[in-house]
Design an enzyme around this catalytic site. Structure first.
Site, mmCIF file in Angstrom:
data_model
loop_
_atom_site.group_PDB
_atom_site.id
_atom_site.type_symbol
_atom_site.label_atom_id
_atom_site.label_comp_id
_atom_site.label_asym_id
_atom_site.label_seq_id
_atom_site.Cartn_x
_atom_site.Cartn_y
_atom_site.Cartn_z
ATOM 1 N N GLU A 1 0.706 -1.206 0.147
ATOM 2 C CA GLU A 1 0.071 -0.023 0.023
ATOM 3 C C GLU A 1 0.787 1.199 0.047
ATOM 4 O O GLU A 1 0.650 2.227 -0.714
ATOM 5 C CB GLU A 1 -0.763 -0.059 1.215
ATOM 6 C CG GLU A 1 -2.214 -1.024 0.988
ATOM 7 C CD GLU A 1 -1.734 -2.235 1.287
ATOM 8 O OE1 GLU A 1 -2.632 -3.347 1.115
ATOM 9 O OE2 GLU A 1 -0.661 -2.681 1.827
ATOM 10 N N GLN B 1 -7.403 -2.466 -1.425
ATOM 11 C CA GLN B 1 -8.062 -3.464 -1.473
ATOM 12 C C GLN B 1 -9.262 -3.633 -0.282
ATOM 13 O O GLN B 1 -10.350 -4.038 -0.459
ATOM 14 C CB GLN B 1 -7.505 -4.888 -1.691
ATOM 15 C CG GLN B 1 -8.254 -6.052 -2.028
ATOM 16 C CD GLN B 1 -7.375 -7.209 -2.705
ATOM 17 O OE1 GLN B 1 -7.084 -7.914 -1.677
ATOM 18 N NE2 GLN B 1 -7.032 -7.102 -4.016
ATOM 19 N N ASP C 1 -8.619 -1.072 5.843
ATOM 20 C CA ASP C 1 -7.636 -1.134 6.825
ATOM 21 C C ASP C 1 -6.303 -1.096 6.643
ATOM 22 O O ASP C 1 -5.452 -0.712 7.379
ATOM 23 C CB ASP C 1 -7.936 -2.479 7.349
ATOM 24 C CG ASP C 1 -9.608 -3.032 7.377
ATOM 25 O OD1 ASP C 1 -10.002 -2.930 6.312
ATOM 26 O OD2 ASP C 1 -9.958 -3.310 8.647
ATOM 27 N N HIS D 1 -10.260 -6.523 8.083
ATOM 28 C CA HIS D 1 -10.833 -6.041 7.098
ATOM 29 C C HIS D 1 -12.230 -5.422 7.255
ATOM 30 O O HIS D 1 -13.311 -5.611 6.527
ATOM 31 C CB HIS D 1 -11.238 -7.490 6.083
ATOM 32 C CG HIS D 1 -9.917 -8.043 5.769
ATOM 33 N ND1 HIS D 1 -9.190 -8.990 6.534
ATOM 34 C CD2 HIS D 1 -9.139 -8.205 4.482
ATOM 35 C CE1 HIS D 1 -8.248 -9.549 6.183
ATOM 36 N NE2 HIS D 1 -8.217 -8.920 4.792
#
Length: 324
Positions: free
Chosen positions: A60, A82, A85, A127
């Site tokens: 990320e 994606q 978090d 998530h």
């Protein structure tokens, strides 16, 4: 107007803007060949090609670093986390780089970070988070959080066209559960404008993202009891339309603020403080907040249900204020 799901509205916004402006490009984990974890970008690689739809490594910080560089070079990149978090891995790039570049050098940084966030999907602590509060405090970043499919498209279009970095908080639970009429073609929801979703006179319910729907459900329950709740959908968190909140408060004199992020230090606290500073004379009862518990998000469905806010908790808070 066609009826689209929340997910399809996001996809339509991306497709429309990529067709309109060749500077718009996408990057993220598995968004090209696979079409994204939630299939938001399915078919985009075939239509726009690998130079505008880029699969990235699972990194990320690298994704956001590349996004900033692309924005500085004149493109209008849209990066996907994606799962929201993991945006914490790119905290430095967003807060210390993207958010400060205009102040430091006068550069435009036209970039969007799509953040699939929120609970209700039993994804557990890694998530299911709502990380908007981390960035609400940072300077130079804009944040939007749509509830309706129409706003999911309109706010994303506005974010892509904005010359500042925008965090687009899209709620995973809403992807295929929320649907409404969404205009074809040009559709822009201006940043910084809240919307009154339901008129009322006894109590104001303020929400954004998932808690707008919860507030509307609570308002239906309360109406059967003779309590008419007004529901304000913030839609945009930075900039935030507090004038609409105060205008509603002048009618109802009671307010419940609901968000799915944790209670402690949440955005609801900022709204409550602003009301205390600028509209305390309008209050006939204390400001109430309904939010998630101050714990990690549980995996267990019953525990997750207890952790998250819901229409019943919002309605209970409104009843307490009505009796005050």
């Amino acid at each position: 107007m066609p009826v689209l799901t929340y997910l399809d509205a996001i996809s339509a916004a991306l497709r429309d803007e990529m067709r309109r402006d060749p500077r718009v490009c996408l990057l993220g984990e598995d968004i090209a060949v696979y079409g994204g974890a939630f299939k938001v970008t399915e078919g985009f690689l075939e239509e726009f090609g690998p130079k505008r739809v880029l699969d990235t490594p699972l990194a990320e910080s690298s994704i956001i670093g590349m996004t900033i560089g692309m924005a500085l070079r004149g493109l209008r990149p849209v990066a996907e986390m994606q799962f929201a978090d993991f945006i914490s891995m790119a905290f430095n790039q967003l807060v210390n780089n993207a958010g400060t570049l205009h102040y430091r050098f006068g550069f435009k940084v036209p970039m969007v970070v799509r953040c699939p966030s929120g609970g209700g999907v039993h994804g557990g602590p890694f998530h299911s988070q709502n990380p908007e509060g981390f960035f609400f405090h940072a300077a130079g970043l804009k944040i939007v959080a749509p509830w309706s499919a129409s706003d999911a498209k309109g706010l994303l279009v506005a974010a892509i066209r904005d010359d500042n970095p925008v965090l687009y908080m899209e709620h995973k639970y809403l992807y295929r559960r929320v649907k409404d009429e969404v205009p074809d073609g040009e559709h822009v929801t201006p940043l910084g404008q809240a919307m009154v979703r339901r008129e009322g006179r006894h109590v104001t319910l303020v929400g954004y993202g998932s808690t707008t729907g919860m507030s509307l459900a609570a308002a239906e329950t309360l109406a059967a009891e003779g309590i008419e709740a007004e529901v304000v959908d913030l839609r945009s968190l930075v900039p935030m339309d507090l004038e609409t909140v105060v205008k509603s408060l002048r009618k109802t004199h009671r307010v419940v603020i609901a968000h799915e992020d944790r209670l402690r230090g949440g955005i609801g606290a900022e709204i409550a403080a602003n009301i205390a500073e600028n509209a305390v004379e309008q209050l006939d009862a204390p400001v109430a907040r309904v939010a998630a518990l101050d714990t990690p998000v549980p995996f267990s469905p019953p525990l997750e249900a207890r952790f998250l806010p819901d229409p019943a908790r919002i309605a209970d808070a409104a009843r307490r204020l009505a009796r005050y």
